[in-house]
Design a protein around this motif. Sequence first.
Motif, short mmCIF file in Angstrom:
data_model
loop_
_atom_site.label_atom_id
_atom_site.label_comp_id
_atom_site.label_asym_id
_atom_site.label_seq_id
_atom_site.Cartn_x
_atom_site.Cartn_y
_atom_site.Cartn_z
N ASN A 52 -18.48 50.30 11.75
CA ASN A 52 -19.93 50.51 11.73
C ASN A 52 -20.38 51.16 13.04
O ASN A 52 -19.59 51.34 13.97
N SER A 103 -25.81 51.57 7.52
CA SER A 103 -26.08 50.16 7.72
C SER A 103 -24.75 49.45 7.93
O SER A 103 -23.69 50.07 7.92
N ASP A 104 -24.78 48.15 8.10
CA ASP A 104 -23.55 47.39 8.30
C ASP A 104 -22.91 47.13 6.94
O ASP A 104 -22.97 46.04 6.39
N TYR A 105 -22.29 48.17 6.44
CA TYR A 105 -21.74 48.14 5.08
C TYR A 105 -20.41 48.88 5.10
O TYR A 105 -20.18 49.75 5.93
N TYR A 106 -19.54 48.53 4.18
CA TYR A 106 -18.23 49.16 4.12
C TYR A 106 -18.31 50.42 3.26
O TYR A 106 -18.22 50.37 2.04
N TYR A 107 -18.46 51.55 3.92
CA TYR A 107 -18.52 52.82 3.20
C TYR A 107 -17.09 53.30 3.00
O TYR A 107 -16.47 53.82 3.92
#
Length: 126
Positions: A52, A103-107
């Motif tokens: 991130n 955002s704090d997400y696993y892309y």
Amino acid sequence: QVQLVESGGGLVQAGDSLRLSCAASGRTLIKPGMGWFRQAPGKEREFVAVINWSGGITYYTDSVKGRFTISRDNAKNQLYLQMNSLKPEDTAVYYCAAKPFSSDYYYTTPSEYPYWGQGTQVTVSS
């Protein structure tokens, strides 16, 4: 314009280590999530690791967990991938990618990343 340039690839033997780098330049991206992907001949591009924008959250594909480490130095606009215990199946072209306004997400899907480097070849011999 955003430029991403990978370096550090090469030909190594199974069990060796490599450290890939990705240098970002050009227009400043806002909160960029960064990822490493790879593509072997005849195969689709696949997710390897993501970090991130602050560097506090990382995620890896199962096949590299415990062997690869993704990190970043935002002050230097650099992204890294430390690859240890390399295996022949790790052979591929490795790409870094950037996703602004993340955002704090696993892309983990390539289509989520608008910016890509040109890739660096990693070849692991058995």
